[in-house]
Motif scaffolding. Structure first.
Motif, PDB file in Angstrom:
ATOM      1  N   TYR A   7      40.418   8.864  77.090  1.00  0.00           N
ATOM      2  CA  TYR A   7      40.753  10.225  77.489  1.00  0.00           C
ATOM      3  C   TYR A   7      42.274  10.389  77.506  1.00  0.00           C
ATOM      4  CZ  TYR A   7      35.886  11.017  78.550  1.00  0.00           C
ATOM      5  OH  TYR A   7      34.531  11.159  78.433  1.00  0.00           O
ATOM      6  N   HIS A   8      42.761  11.093  76.504  1.00  0.00           N
ATOM      7  CA  HIS A   8      44.190  11.307  76.263  1.00  0.00           C
ATOM      8  C   HIS A   8      44.656  12.513  77.082  1.00  0.00           C
ATOM      9  CE1 HIS A   8      47.467  11.392  72.911  1.00  0.00           C
ATOM     10  NE2 HIS A   8      47.960  11.825  74.059  1.00  0.00           N
ATOM     11  N   LEU A   9      45.361  12.257  78.175  1.00  0.00           N
ATOM     12  CA  LEU A   9      45.859  13.316  79.044  1.00  0.00           C
ATOM     13  C   LEU A   9      47.117  13.916  78.433  1.00  0.00           C
ATOM     14  CD1 LEU A   9      45.467  11.337  82.368  1.00  0.00           C
ATOM     15  CD2 LEU A   9      44.061  13.270  81.653  1.00  0.00           C
ATOM     16  N   THR A  10      47.117  15.231  78.229  1.00  0.00           N
ATOM     17  CA  THR A  10      48.273  15.884  77.614  1.00  0.00           C
ATOM     18  C   THR A  10      48.900  16.960  78.493  1.00  0.00           C
ATOM     19  OG1 THR A  10      46.851  17.496  76.508  1.00  0.00           O
ATOM     20  CG2 THR A  10      47.427  15.496  75.264  1.00  0.00           C
ATOM     21  N   ARG A  11      48.144  17.466  79.487  1.00  0.00           N
ATOM     22  CA  ARG A  11      48.690  18.557  80.294  1.00  0.00           C
ATOM     23  C   ARG A  11      48.558  18.348  81.788  1.00  0.00           C
ATOM     24  NH1 ARG A  11      44.554  21.672  82.030  1.00  0.00           N
ATOM     25  NH2 ARG A  11      42.611  21.495  80.901  1.00  0.00           N
ATOM     26  N   ASP A 107      38.555   5.507  79.941  1.00  0.00           N
ATOM     27  CA  ASP A 107      39.917   4.976  79.940  1.00  0.00           C
ATOM     28  C   ASP A 107      40.869   6.169  79.844  1.00  0.00           C
ATOM     29  OD1 ASP A 107      42.464   3.937  79.041  1.00  0.00           O
ATOM     30  OD2 ASP A 107      41.430   2.108  78.423  1.00  0.00           O
ATOM     31  N   LEU A 108      41.479   6.541  80.971  1.00  0.00           N
ATOM     32  CA  LEU A 108      42.382   7.694  81.004  1.00  0.00           C
ATOM     33  C   LEU A 108      43.818   7.212  80.847  1.00  0.00           C
ATOM     34  CD1 LEU A 108      39.776   8.573  82.727  1.00  0.00           C
ATOM     35  CD2 LEU A 108      41.250  10.382  83.537  1.00  0.00           C
ATOM     36  N   PHE A 109      44.554   7.846  79.934  1.00  0.00           N
ATOM     37  CA  PHE A 109      45.952   7.449  79.732  1.00  0.00           C
ATOM     38  C   PHE A 109      46.832   8.671  79.535  1.00  0.00           C
ATOM     39  CE2 PHE A 109      44.023   7.527  75.582  1.00  0.00           C
ATOM     40  CZ  PHE A 109      44.992   8.036  74.736  1.00  0.00           C
ATOM     41  N   ASP A 110      48.081   8.543  79.961  1.00  0.00           N
ATOM     42  CA  ASP A 110      49.055   9.632  79.935  1.00  0.00           C
ATOM     43  C   ASP A 110      49.657   9.761  78.543  1.00  0.00           C
ATOM     44  OD1 ASP A 110      51.117  11.439  80.272  1.00  0.00           O
ATOM     45  OD2 ASP A 110      51.928  10.475  82.068  1.00  0.00           O
ATOM     46  N   GLY A 111      49.318  10.836  77.847  1.00  0.00           N
ATOM     47  CA  GLY A 111      49.811  11.059  76.493  1.00  0.00           C
ATOM     48  C   GLY A 111      51.281  11.411  76.419  1.00  0.00           C
ATOM     49  N   ARG A 112      51.904  11.672  77.566  1.00  0.00           N
ATOM     50  CA  ARG A 112      53.335  11.984  77.588  1.00  0.00           C
ATOM     51  C   ARG A 112      54.187  10.738  77.800  1.00  0.00           C
ATOM     52  NH1 ARG A 112      51.821  16.272  82.026  1.00  0.00           N
ATOM     53  NH2 ARG A 112      50.624  14.426  82.469  1.00  0.00           N
ATOM     54  N   ASP A 113      53.524   9.594  77.940  1.00  0.00           N
ATOM     55  CA  ASP A 113      54.201   8.319  78.177  1.00  0.00           C
ATOM     56  C   ASP A 113      53.964   7.426  76.963  1.00  0.00           C
ATOM     57  OD1 ASP A 113      54.816   5.671  78.909  1.00  0.00           O
ATOM     58  OD2 ASP A 113      54.098   5.927  80.955  1.00  0.00           O
ATOM     59  N   ARG A 138      40.627  14.295  73.665  1.00  0.00           N
ATOM     60  CA  ARG A 138      41.986  14.797  73.886  1.00  0.00           C
ATOM     61  C   ARG A 138      41.911  16.020  74.788  1.00  0.00           C
ATOM     62  NH1 ARG A 138      46.950  14.104  71.472  1.00  0.00           N
ATOM     63  NH2 ARG A 138      48.342  15.867  71.627  1.00  0.00           N
ATOM     64  N   GLN A 139      42.757  16.032  75.782  1.00  0.00           N
ATOM     65  CA  GLN A 139      42.809  17.149  76.713  1.00  0.00           C
ATOM     66  C   GLN A 139      43.414  18.356  76.024  1.00  0.00           C
ATOM     67  OE1 GLN A 139      45.418  16.645  80.134  1.00  0.00           O
ATOM     68  NE2 GLN A 139      43.719  17.239  81.459  1.00  0.00           N
TER      69      GLN A 139
END
Length: 148
Positions: A7-11, A107-113, A138-139
């Motif tokens: 799970y690609h966190l974008t916002r 698996d959640l990860f911060d897409g801004r990092d 993708r969020q």
């Protein structure tokens, strides 16, 4: 084998995205364990879940709480699963261990990092090489979209 979703966190942060995913988990009649990267993250997430207004209430407890076996959602920085959860949420670049105990892994990860994205790619490659079935989410503006 477990169904593994990245799970690609974008916002939002994981603390903001998790309530909806955990709410759906409880609605499905499942129990969850949330494994944080650091013990300080456990306390932060525990506090954040108590402030959630949507869904209305997420019953949970964190490491050190009484009656961990009764908790529908257990938050930890360790590898413990005292509530016999079948859904595993990984935060803070946690590696998935003992996958056979779970039917779903998030698996959640911060897409801004950039470092978090690189670590997620390494985890993806390693799990793919082991023969696991993986999905990528993708969020977006109003939720999640499945890619690939």
């Amino acid at each position: 084998m477990a169904e593994i979703g990245f799970y690609h966190l974008t916002r939002t942060t994981a603390d903001e995205a998790l309530p909806q995913l955990l709410g759906r988990t409880l609605d499905a009649g499942k129990r969850a364990v949330v494994r944080c990267g650091e013990s300080v993250d456990v306390a932060s997430l525990d506090e954040a879940l108590w402030r959630v207004s949507e869904p209305v209430w997420l019953p949970h407890a964190a490491t050190g709480a009484k009656f961990p076996d009764r908790q529908p959602i257990w938050i930890t920085s360790g590898d413990d699963t005292p509530n016999t959860a079948t859904y595993l949420f990984l935060l803070g670049a946690r590696e998935a261990e003992k996958l056979e105990a779970f039917e779903r892994i998030f698996d959640l990860f911060d897409g801004r990092d950039d470092m978090a994205v690189a670590a997620a790619r390494r985890r993806w490659s390693a799990l793919k090489a082991q023969g696991h079935s993986l999905t990528y989410w993708r969020q977006g503006e109003k939720g999640w979209s499945k890619a690939g």
